[in-house]
Design a protein around this motif. Structure first.
Motif, PDB file in Angstrom:
ATOM      1  N   VAL A 131       0.863  -1.180   0.000  1.00  0.00           N
ATOM      2  CA  VAL A 131       0.000   0.000   0.000  1.00  0.00           C
ATOM      3  C   VAL A 131       0.897   1.228   0.000  1.00  0.00           C
ATOM      4  N   ALA A 132       0.578   2.204  -0.853  1.00  0.00           N
ATOM      5  CA  ALA A 132       1.329   3.456  -0.907  1.00  0.00           C
ATOM      6  C   ALA A 132       0.511   4.548  -0.222  1.00  0.00           C
ATOM      7  N   ILE A 133       1.172   5.332   0.630  1.00  0.00           N
ATOM      8  CA  ILE A 133       0.491   6.403   1.359  1.00  0.00           C
ATOM      9  C   ILE A 133       1.195   7.715   1.071  1.00  0.00           C
ATOM     10  N   SER A 134       0.440   8.677   0.572  1.00  0.00           N
ATOM     11  CA  SER A 134       0.962  10.015   0.328  1.00  0.00           C
ATOM     12  C   SER A 134       0.655  10.872   1.560  1.00  0.00           C
ATOM     13  N   VAL A 135       1.701  11.422   2.178  1.00  0.00           N
ATOM     14  CA  VAL A 135       1.541  12.236   3.378  1.00  0.00           C
ATOM     15  C   VAL A 135       1.916  13.680   3.071  1.00  0.00           C
ATOM     16  N   ASN A 136       1.043  14.590   3.448  1.00  0.00           N
ATOM     17  CA  ASN A 136       1.325  16.014   3.311  1.00  0.00           C
ATOM     18  C   ASN A 136       0.654  16.723   4.481  1.00  0.00           C
ATOM     19  N   SER A 137       1.365  16.823   5.596  1.00  0.00           N
ATOM     20  CA  SER A 137       0.752  17.361   6.805  1.00  0.00           C
ATOM     21  C   SER A 137       1.783  18.066   7.679  1.00  0.00           C
ATOM     22  N   PRO A 138       1.411  19.239   8.235  1.00  0.00           N
ATOM     23  CA  PRO A 138       2.296  19.955   9.146  1.00  0.00           C
ATOM     24  C   PRO A 138       2.150  19.495  10.590  1.00  0.00           C
ATOM     25  N   GLY A 139       1.257  18.520  10.821  1.00  0.00           N
ATOM     26  CA  GLY A 139       1.056  18.019  12.166  1.00  0.00           C
ATOM     27  C   GLY A 139      -0.263  18.473  12.755  1.00  0.00           C
ATOM     28  N   GLY A 140      -0.334  18.421  14.085  1.00  0.00           N
ATOM     29  CA  GLY A 140      -1.559  18.765  14.780  1.00  0.00           C
ATOM     30  C   GLY A 140      -1.705  17.909  16.019  1.00  0.00           C
ATOM     31  N   SER A 141      -2.826  17.267  16.181  1.00  0.00           N
ATOM     32  CA  SER A 141      -3.119  16.468  17.364  1.00  0.00           C
ATOM     33  C   SER A 141      -2.174  15.271  17.488  1.00  0.00           C
ATOM     34  N   PRO A 142      -1.432  15.151  18.599  1.00  0.00           N
ATOM     35  CA  PRO A 142      -0.565  13.982  18.776  1.00  0.00           C
ATOM     36  C   PRO A 142      -1.367  12.694  18.948  1.00  0.00           C
ATOM     37  N   VAL A 143      -2.561  12.805  19.522  1.00  0.00           N
ATOM     38  CA  VAL A 143      -3.390  11.617  19.714  1.00  0.00           C
ATOM     39  C   VAL A 143      -3.873  11.076  18.371  1.00  0.00           C
ATOM     40  N   GLN A 144      -4.439  11.940  17.538  1.00  0.00           N
ATOM     41  CA  GLN A 144      -4.923  11.504  16.226  1.00  0.00           C
ATOM     42  C   GLN A 144      -3.767  10.998  15.357  1.00  0.00           C
ATOM     43  N   SER A 145      -2.609  11.633  15.462  1.00  0.00           N
ATOM     44  CA  SER A 145      -1.434  11.203  14.700  1.00  0.00           C
ATOM     45  C   SER A 145      -1.051   9.776  15.057  1.00  0.00           C
ATOM     46  N   ARG A 146      -1.017   9.500  16.357  1.00  0.00           N
ATOM     47  CA  ARG A 146      -0.625   8.163  16.789  1.00  0.00           C
ATOM     48  C   ARG A 146      -1.705   7.133  16.466  1.00  0.00           C
ATOM     49  N   LEU A 147      -2.965   7.524  16.549  1.00  0.00           N
ATOM     50  CA  LEU A 147      -4.042   6.603  16.196  1.00  0.00           C
ATOM     51  C   LEU A 147      -3.957   6.201  14.721  1.00  0.00           C
ATOM     52  N   ILE A 148      -3.682   7.159  13.850  1.00  0.00           N
ATOM     53  CA  ILE A 148      -3.538   6.850  12.420  1.00  0.00           C
ATOM     54  C   ILE A 148      -2.317   5.961  12.201  1.00  0.00           C
ATOM     55  N   TYR A 149      -1.197   6.327  12.842  1.00  0.00           N
ATOM     56  CA  TYR A 149       0.017   5.500  12.755  1.00  0.00           C
ATOM     57  C   TYR A 149      -0.281   4.064  13.169  1.00  0.00           C
ATOM     58  N   ARG A 150      -0.948   3.916  14.316  1.00  0.00           N
ATOM     59  CA  ARG A 150      -1.225   2.588  14.854  1.00  0.00           C
ATOM     60  C   ARG A 150      -2.131   1.791  13.926  1.00  0.00           C
ATOM     61  N   ARG A 151      -3.142   2.457  13.339  1.00  0.00           N
ATOM     62  CA  ARG A 151      -4.047   1.752  12.432  1.00  0.00           C
ATOM     63  C   ARG A 151      -3.303   1.251  11.195  1.00  0.00           C
ATOM     64  N   ILE A 152      -2.406   2.048  10.665  1.00  0.00           N
ATOM     65  CA  ILE A 152      -1.626   1.626   9.504  1.00  0.00           C
ATOM     66  C   ILE A 152      -0.785   0.402   9.831  1.00  0.00           C
ATOM     67  N   ARG A 153      -0.087   0.451  10.969  1.00  0.00           N
ATOM     68  CA  ARG A 153       0.774  -0.674  11.332  1.00  0.00           C
ATOM     69  C   ARG A 153      -0.037  -1.939  11.618  1.00  0.00           C
TER      70      ARG A 153
END
Length: 285
Positions: free
Chosen positions: A61-83
């Motif tokens: 799966v290829a994921i295009s990321v373009n983000s300056p950041g934001g919520s650390p909780v949402q960031s980690r939740l997305i990371y965890r779901r991908i893994r």
């Protein structure tokens, strides 16, 4: 006719044909969604990730990321779901950085088994920031008296209409250090020995994609199509995965939408836009 029949055949019967699902994770990372745009959160990303990883015939799966950041909780939740999906579906994950993958955007990027950036991409910013405003002098000038009543002495912590309190600031900094440690450990766990030992990568500093390769934050430079074709052959195709559409072509939101008054909706939208603009502007974008 032969071409049409070939296209209808399952891809496992077409060994010379590889199709890679592509997911775009773009925007500031914030929980919920505004009336004027969809923020990047687990709620907005979950369905497209599930669909991409559910492709039985694709090796990756290829994921295009373009983000300056934001919520650390949402960031980690997305990371965890991908893994979790990568492990469950046995897929390799390639992350391609566009303009920026910084702070929470970089946290999502390290979910990739390989991170590929443009030479001019911005990566890093492994740190934690909190920002607010103080209005104590303003309310004095306009003759407004602030009245706050609480049960619990810390319920009005960091009230922007009250003078700063040293104990409040110390507590906030302690929280930031805990969140920062979580971020650092996540990056070290994923990047391991690839990370440069000669540079402190965890000060919140950010770098170009070219420098990111030297520091071990990025694995290589390139664009999605060319890189994936170099990995899987010149006939490799990319398939963009998007949210399902409703009867009239509108995207179906992943989370429920609450309808508020026009005035409050506009005000919240402007606040969200200002916050998002501030995130992007940190990187000159």
């Amino acid at each position: 006719m032969a071409r049409l029949i070939r296209k209808l055949l399952p891809r496992r019967w077409r060994p010379d044909f590889v199709e890679i699902p592509v997911v775009r994770l773009h925007g500031a990372i914030m929980s919920g969604g505004g009336q004027f745009r969809q923020n990047l959160s687990l709620a907005s990303a979950a369905s497209v990730l599930e669909k991409a990883f559910g492709d039985k015939d694709s090796p990756a799966v290829a994921i295009s990321v373009n983000s300056p950041g934001g919520s650390p909780v949402q960031s980690r939740l997305i990371y965890r779901r991908i893994r979790d999906l990568a492990a469950e579906k046995n897929k390799k994950v390639y992350v391609f950085v566009e303009d920026v993958a910084a702070s929470g955007g970089y946290m999502i990027a390290v979910a990739g088994d390989e991170i590929i950036a443009d030479p001019s991409s911005i990566v890093g910013s492994i740190g934690v920031v909190s920002a607010s405003f103080g209005f104590t002098e303003l309310i004095k000038k306009i003759g407004v008296e602030r009245r706050v009543y609480t049960a619990g002495k810390n319920k009005a912590t960091l009230d922007p209409f009250k003078p700063e309190n040293k104990a409040d600031i110390e507590h906030l900094k302690a929280l930031q250090l805990e969140i920062h440690d979580t971020f650092i450990n996540l990056v070290k766990d994923r990047r391991g020995d690839k990370l440069s030992a000669s540079t402190d990568l965890f000060t919140g500093q950010f770098w170009t994609g070219t420098r990111g390769v030297e520091l071990g934050l990025v694995d290589g430079l390139g664009d999605m199509r060319s890189y994936l074709q170099s990995q899987y052959g010149p006939k490799t195709k990319l398939k963009l995965i998007s949210q399902p559409r409703g009867l009239f072509g509108r995207r179906i939101p992943s989370a429920s939408v609450q309808i508020a008054g026009l005035g409050s909706g506009l005000a919240n939208g402007l606040m969200d836009a200002a916050e998002e603009r501030a995130l992007w502007s940190r990187f000159g974008l």
